[in-house]
Write an enzyme that holds these catalytic residues in place. Structure first.
Site, short mmCIF file in Angstrom:
data_model
loop_
_atom_site.label_atom_id
_atom_site.label_comp_id
_atom_site.label_asym_id
_atom_site.label_seq_id
_atom_site.Cartn_x
_atom_site.Cartn_y
_atom_site.Cartn_z
N ASP A 60 0.88 -1.16 0.00
CA ASP A 60 0.00 0.00 0.00
C ASP A 60 0.92 1.21 0.00
O ASP A 60 1.63 1.46 0.98
CB ASP A 60 -0.88 -0.02 1.26
CG ASP A 60 -1.85 1.17 1.30
OD1 ASP A 60 -1.59 2.18 0.63
OD2 ASP A 60 -2.86 1.07 2.01
N SER A 145 -0.15 12.52 -15.08
CA SER A 145 -1.33 12.48 -15.96
C SER A 145 -1.32 13.75 -16.79
O SER A 145 -0.71 14.76 -16.40
CB SER A 145 -2.60 12.44 -15.11
OG SER A 145 -3.75 12.62 -15.91
N TYR A 158 -7.57 15.11 -7.96
CA TYR A 158 -6.75 14.31 -8.88
C TYR A 158 -5.78 15.23 -9.63
O TYR A 158 -4.57 14.97 -9.70
CB TYR A 158 -7.67 13.57 -9.86
CG TYR A 158 -6.95 12.64 -10.81
CD1 TYR A 158 -6.45 11.43 -10.37
CD2 TYR A 158 -6.77 12.97 -12.14
CE1 TYR A 158 -5.78 10.57 -11.23
CE2 TYR A 158 -6.12 12.12 -13.02
CZ TYR A 158 -5.62 10.92 -12.56
OH TYR A 158 -4.96 10.07 -13.42
N LYS A 162 -1.68 15.22 -9.30
CA LYS A 162 -0.84 14.86 -10.46
C LYS A 162 0.09 16.01 -10.85
O LYS A 162 1.21 15.78 -11.35
CB LYS A 162 -1.73 14.45 -11.63
CG LYS A 162 -2.47 13.13 -11.40
CD LYS A 162 -1.52 11.96 -11.24
CE LYS A 162 -2.22 10.62 -11.17
NZ LYS A 162 -1.29 9.50 -11.06
P1 NAD Z 1 -6.39 1.20 -12.53
O1 NAD Z 1 -7.45 1.68 -11.59
O2 NAD Z 1 -6.78 0.29 -13.63
O3 NAD Z 1 -5.20 0.52 -11.70
C1 NAD Z 1 -4.68 1.15 -10.56
C2 NAD Z 1 -4.07 0.11 -9.64
O4 NAD Z 1 -3.56 0.81 -8.49
C3 NAD Z 1 -5.09 -0.92 -9.11
O5 NAD Z 1 -4.60 -2.23 -9.29
C4 NAD Z 1 -5.24 -0.56 -7.63
O6 NAD Z 1 -5.48 -1.70 -6.79
C5 NAD Z 1 -3.87 0.06 -7.34
N1 NAD Z 1 -3.89 0.94 -6.16
C6 NAD Z 1 -4.83 1.86 -5.80
N2 NAD Z 1 -4.50 2.41 -4.62
C7 NAD Z 1 -3.32 1.85 -4.22
C8 NAD Z 1 -2.48 1.99 -3.10
N3 NAD Z 1 -2.78 2.84 -2.08
N4 NAD Z 1 -1.36 1.25 -3.03
C9 NAD Z 1 -1.04 0.38 -4.01
N5 NAD Z 1 -1.81 0.17 -5.09
C10 NAD Z 1 -2.94 0.90 -5.20
O7 NAD Z 1 -5.72 2.52 -13.09
P2 NAD Z 1 -4.82 2.81 -14.39
O8 NAD Z 1 -5.68 3.48 -15.39
O9 NAD Z 1 -4.02 1.62 -14.78
O10 NAD Z 1 -3.88 3.94 -13.79
C11 NAD Z 1 -2.51 3.74 -13.44
C12 NAD Z 1 -1.87 5.11 -13.23
O11 NAD Z 1 -1.98 5.87 -14.44
C13 NAD Z 1 -2.55 5.95 -12.15
O12 NAD Z 1 -1.59 6.70 -11.43
C14 NAD Z 1 -3.43 6.88 -12.94
O13 NAD Z 1 -3.73 8.08 -12.26
C15 NAD Z 1 -2.55 7.13 -14.16
N6 NAD Z 1 -3.28 7.61 -15.32
C16 NAD Z 1 -4.24 6.85 -15.93
C17 NAD Z 1 -4.92 7.37 -17.03
C18 NAD Z 1 -5.98 6.59 -17.74
O14 NAD Z 1 -6.65 7.16 -18.61
N7 NAD Z 1 -6.19 5.31 -17.44
C19 NAD Z 1 -4.60 8.66 -17.51
C20 NAD Z 1 -3.64 9.39 -16.85
C21 NAD Z 1 -2.96 8.86 -15.77
#
Ligand code: NAD
Length: 271
Positions: A60, A145, A158, A162
Site C-alpha cells: 500500500d 497524468s 486528482y 498529479k
Molecule cells: P487502474 O485503476 O486500472 O489501476 C490502478 C491500480 O492501483 C489498481 O490495481 C489498484 O489496486 C492500485 N492501487 C490503488 N491504490 C493503491 C495503493 N494505495 N497502493 C497500491 N496500489 C494501489 O488505473 P490505471 O488506469 O491503470 O492507472 C494507473 C496510473 O496511471 C494511475 O496513477 C493513474 O492516475 C494514471 N493515469 C491513468 C490514465 C488513464 O486514462 N487510465 C490517464 C492518466 C494517468
C-alpha cells in the site's frame, strides 16, 4: 539483447491496467519484476502468469513501513533495485463522489493526495535509498497524468495531486544529480488510456460505444490509448537508452495537450 537485462524493477499498482502492462513489458525485456499492489491476489495472479522473472508483494503506497519492508525484501532477495515505477493512483471519483473545487470534501481531497502524492513521495524517498545502497544507478518513473498539466473542474484533487507529482519528479531528478547519483527521475503524462479505471463510467453495449466516442471527442487521434502504449514509454525511460534524460516529462495523450479546445478550424484541403 533484451533492453532491461540485469535490472531489478518494482512497479506499484501493478495488478491491473497500466501497471500490469508495464510489468509485462519489463519481463519481456529481461528484468526481474516486483509486481506490487494493494490487491495482493491480483499481484500474485499476474506474477504467476508472467513466470519466474516476476515476484509479487502487497504494497500500500500510503504506508511508509510497507515501503521499507518490501524494499528490504527486494535488496535481500535480488541484490539491488535499478528501476522504480510509481504507478499506483486513484481518481477519487470511484464511488460517484463530487470533486469540484466548491464541493469536494476535505477527507476525500486528502485521500486522493495520500495515494497519488504521498505514495509517490514515499516511493521516491525509499527508492533513492534502495538504489543508493545498490550502486547508485537507477531510473525512477512517476506516472502523473495530462490532468497534472491542465485544470480539471470535476476532478480537483486528482489534478492537484498529479501536478504535484510532475513537480516532485523534477525535484528528485535535481536532488539525485546534486548528490552525484546516477539516478534519473522522469514523469509520464498519459491521457485517456483504456483501463479498468474507466469501466464504471463507460456502461455497456451501445451506451458504451457512445461513451467511448464522447470521452475521446476532443482527442486529436480520436481514440483511447492502450496500456501497452504507455508501457512502451516507461520501457524506454527504464532502459539505458534514456541515460541522458532526467527531470523531463513525456506526454502520451493522442495529441490532447498539443493545442487548445478553442482554435480556428482549418479551411478545406487543397486538391
Ligand atoms: P487502474 O485503476 O486500472 O489501476 C490502478 C491500480 O492501483 C489498481 O490495481 C489498484 O489496486 C492500485 N492501487 C490503488 N491504490 C493503491 C495503493 N494505495 N497502493 C497500491 N496500489 C494501489 O488505473 P490505471 O488506469 O491503470 O492507472 C494507473 C496510473 O496511471 C494511475 O496513477 C493513474 O492516475 C494514471 N493515469 C491513468 C490514465 C488513464 O486514462 N487510465 C490517464 C492518466 C494517468
Amino acid at each position: 539483447m533484451a533492453r532491461l537485462n540485469d535490472k531489478v524493477a518494482l512497479i506499484t499498482g501493478a495488478a491491473r491496467g497500466i501497471g500490469a502492462a508495464i510489468a509485462e513489458a519489463f519481463v519481456r525485456e529481461g528484468a526481474r519484476v516486483w509486481v506490487t499492489d494493494l490487491d495482493a491476489a491480483g499481484s500474485q495472479a499476474l506474477a504467476e502468469r508472467l513466470g519466474p522473472q516476476a515476484r509479487a508483494a502487497r504494497l500500500d503506497v500510503r504506508e511508509e513501513a510497507q515501503w521499507q519492508a518490501v524494499l528490504a525484501d527486494v535488496l535481500a532477495r535480488d541484490g539491488g533495485l535499478q528501476v522504480l515505477v510509481n504507478n499506483a493512483g486513484i481518481s477519487g471519483l470511484e464511488g460517484g463522489a463530487v470533486h469540484n473545487p466548491e464541493q469536494a470534501e476535505l477527507l476525500e481531497w486528502r485521500a486522493v493526495h495520500a495515494t497519488n502524492l504521498d505514495g509517490v513521495f514515499l516511493g521516491c524517498k525509499h527508492g533513492i535509498r534502495a538504489m543508493r545502497a545498490s550502486g547508485g544507478v537507477g531510473s525512477i518513473i512517476n506516472i502523473s497524468s495530462r490532468s497534472g498539466l491542465v485544470g480539471i473542474p470535476a476532478a480537483a484533487a486528482y489534478a492537484s495531486s498529479k501536478a504535484a507529482v510532475r513537480n516532485h519528479s523534477k525535484t528528485v531528478a535535481l536532488y539525485c544529480a546534486e548528490q552525484g547519483l546516477k539516478i534519473r527521475c522522469n514523469s509520464i503524462h498519459p491521457g485517456a488510456i483504456l483501463t479498468p479505471m474507466w469501466e464504471p463510467m463507460l456502461g455497456e453495449g451501445a451506451q458504451r460505444e457512445a461513451n467511448l466516442a464522447a470521452f475521446t471527442a476532443d482527442t486529436p487521434l480520436r481514440r483511447f490509448g492502450r496500456p501497452e502504449e504507455v508501457a512502451a514509454v516507461a520501457l524506454m525511460l527504464a532502459s539505458d537508452e534514456a541515460a541522458y534524460m532526467t527531470g523531463s516529462e513525456l506526454h502520451i495523450d493522442g495529441g490532447l495537450l498539443a493545442g487548445t479546445a478553442v482554435r480556428p478550424q482549418s479551411g478545406p484541403q487543397e486538391k
